[in-house]
Design a protein around this motif. Structure first.
Motif, PDB file in Angstrom:
ATOM      1  N   UNK A   1     -11.945   1.137  10.858  1.00 38.53           N
ATOM      2  CA  UNK A   1     -12.178   1.686   9.517  1.00 38.53           C
ATOM      3  C   UNK A   1     -11.134   2.714   9.115  1.00 38.53           C
ATOM      4  N   UNK A   2     -10.735   3.550  10.048  1.00 37.25           N
ATOM      5  CA  UNK A   2      -9.741   4.581   9.726  1.00 37.25           C
ATOM      6  C   UNK A   2      -8.405   3.927   9.380  1.00 37.25           C
ATOM      7  N   UNK A   3      -8.017   2.920  10.164  1.00 36.66           N
ATOM      8  CA  UNK A   3      -6.747   2.220   9.901  1.00 36.66           C
ATOM      9  C   UNK A   3      -6.769   1.610   8.491  1.00 36.66           C
ATOM     10  N   UNK A   4      -7.892   0.956   8.146  1.00 36.14           N
ATOM     11  CA  UNK A   4      -7.967   0.325   6.810  1.00 36.14           C
ATOM     12  C   UNK A   4      -7.957   1.379   5.704  1.00 36.14           C
ATOM     13  N   UNK A   5      -8.672   2.482   5.931  1.00 30.97           N
ATOM     14  CA  UNK A   5      -8.708   3.550   4.929  1.00 30.97           C
ATOM     15  C   UNK A   5      -7.286   4.063   4.671  1.00 30.97           C
ATOM     16  N   UNK A   6      -6.534   4.340   5.741  1.00 34.07           N
ATOM     17  CA  UNK A   6      -5.187   4.904   5.581  1.00 34.07           C
ATOM     18  C   UNK A   6      -4.245   3.903   4.910  1.00 34.07           C
ATOM     19  N   UNK A   7      -4.386   2.625   5.288  1.00 33.64           N
ATOM     20  CA  UNK A   7      -3.529   1.597   4.676  1.00 33.64           C
ATOM     21  C   UNK A   7      -3.870   1.422   3.196  1.00 33.64           C
ATOM     22  N   UNK A   8      -5.172   1.392   2.883  1.00 33.36           N
ATOM     23  CA  UNK A   8      -5.593   1.126   1.495  1.00 33.36           C
ATOM     24  C   UNK A   8      -5.319   2.331   0.596  1.00 33.36           C
TER      25      UNK A   8
END
Ligand SMILES: C[S@@+](CC[C@H](N)C(=O)[O-])C[C@H]1O[C@@H](n2cnc3c(N)ncnc32)[C@H](O)[C@@H]1O
Length: 282
Positions: A81-88
């Motif tokens: 979730x953190x990876x997706x949040x930072x990418x998005x």
């Protein structure tokens, strides 16, 4: 054996729960119907495997001053979730590294569902032997990982190795409080054989000894205590929600959640958010 690729690693065995991917996907289907229109924010209740969920990551990201040009490593990325949040939100490229194969598969599938498979990638590996070259990342992100790692000096050494000079280390972690050992089981451990708690002061010493410069070091335990108290009250009143991180925790999820709450209320654990920098050596 160094546990680099050991499927019987006790930490990976703790996190591996039968049918993880199917359980998460079917919970999302039940709640949202089709998966076609899901956004990264819709996944937040299930893919932020740490205290205070997405709110804590959002707060931390603001502190970190992220640039879209950064290559970020999320070490111990779990469901991703953190990876997706930072990418998005920030438009950066994020790599997640996790010991547990089931989490790597889950993280990849969730990224595909929300169309972030090009900007997030996930690899299986051990934070103590990272499969990356030296000075590879602009930023290392670490949320609720180090309490599973006994050799914290080695962890910090590896982080330091793969981080570029002047790169940032961003941390949101759980530490020993002032009132005795935490009640177990908790989400990161069934018993004391896989929980390696130190005080924030000890961790700070290890980071400084490795040469990190501490820019911010903030005790966020009070916010965590309030947040968990209200989560626990809601569980007691209305039960667990259909989609939530309890789905990641195995059959005794409720007991683990209740123990985190007790540990916070009794001051047996502390939460720290910190921003650090690897100095440029000349
Ligand atoms: C409590 S979860 C946190 C996941 C994620 N950081 C988050 O906040 O949503 C801890 C994660 O760390 C991973 N982990 C534990 N020890 C590890 C190690 N030595 N190397 C890489 N990952 C590890 C576990 O597999 C698990 O997915």
């Amino acid at each position: 054996m160094d546990n680099r690729h050991n499927p019987h690693d006790p930490i990976a065995a703790h996190y591996k729960t039968d049918g993880l991917l199917n359980r998460v996907i079917s919970a999302l289907r039940k709640t949202h119907g089709s998966l076609d229109r899901l956004t990264p924010a819709d996944l937040a209740p299930i893919d932020s495997f740490h205290i205070r969920g997405r709110a804590a990551t959002t707060e931390l990201a603001k502190r970190a001053g992220i640039s879209s040009r950064w290559q970020i490593l999320d070490v111990g990325s779990g469901p991703g979730g953190t990876a997706r949040f930072l990418a998005a939100e920030y438009g950066c490229q994020v790599t997640g590294l996790d010991l547990t194969a089931e989490y790597v598969s889950l993280a990849k599938r969730l990224s595909e569902i929300v169309g972030l498979e090009d900007t997030t990638q996930f690899e299986q590996g051990n934070a103590l032997f990272m499969p990356f070259g030296a000075e590879n990342f602009d930023c290392i992100w670490m949320e609720h990982l180090q309490m599973n790692i006994a050799d914290k000096s080695k962890l910090v050494l590896e982080i330091h190795r793969v981080l570029k000079a002047e790169g940032r280390l961003v941390m949101h972690e759980v530490f020993k409080g002032d009132a005795g050992e935490p009640h177990l089981p908790v989400p990161w451990s069934e018993d004391s054989s896989t929980s390696f708690m130190v005080t924030p002061g000890k961790m700070r010493q290890i980071l400084l000894a490795q040469g990190f410069e501490i820019i911010e070091w903030i005790d966020v335990t009070d916010s965590a205590r309030e947040w968990f108290r209200s989560v626990q009250n809601r569980i007691v009143k209305s039960g667990l929600r259909p989609v939530g991180i309890h789905l990641l925790m195995g059959l005794n999820a409720e007991e683990k959640m209740a123990n985190v709450n007790r540990n916070l209320q009794e001051r047996r654990i502390k939460l720290i958010q910190a921003l650090m920098k690897k100095p440029k050596y000349i």
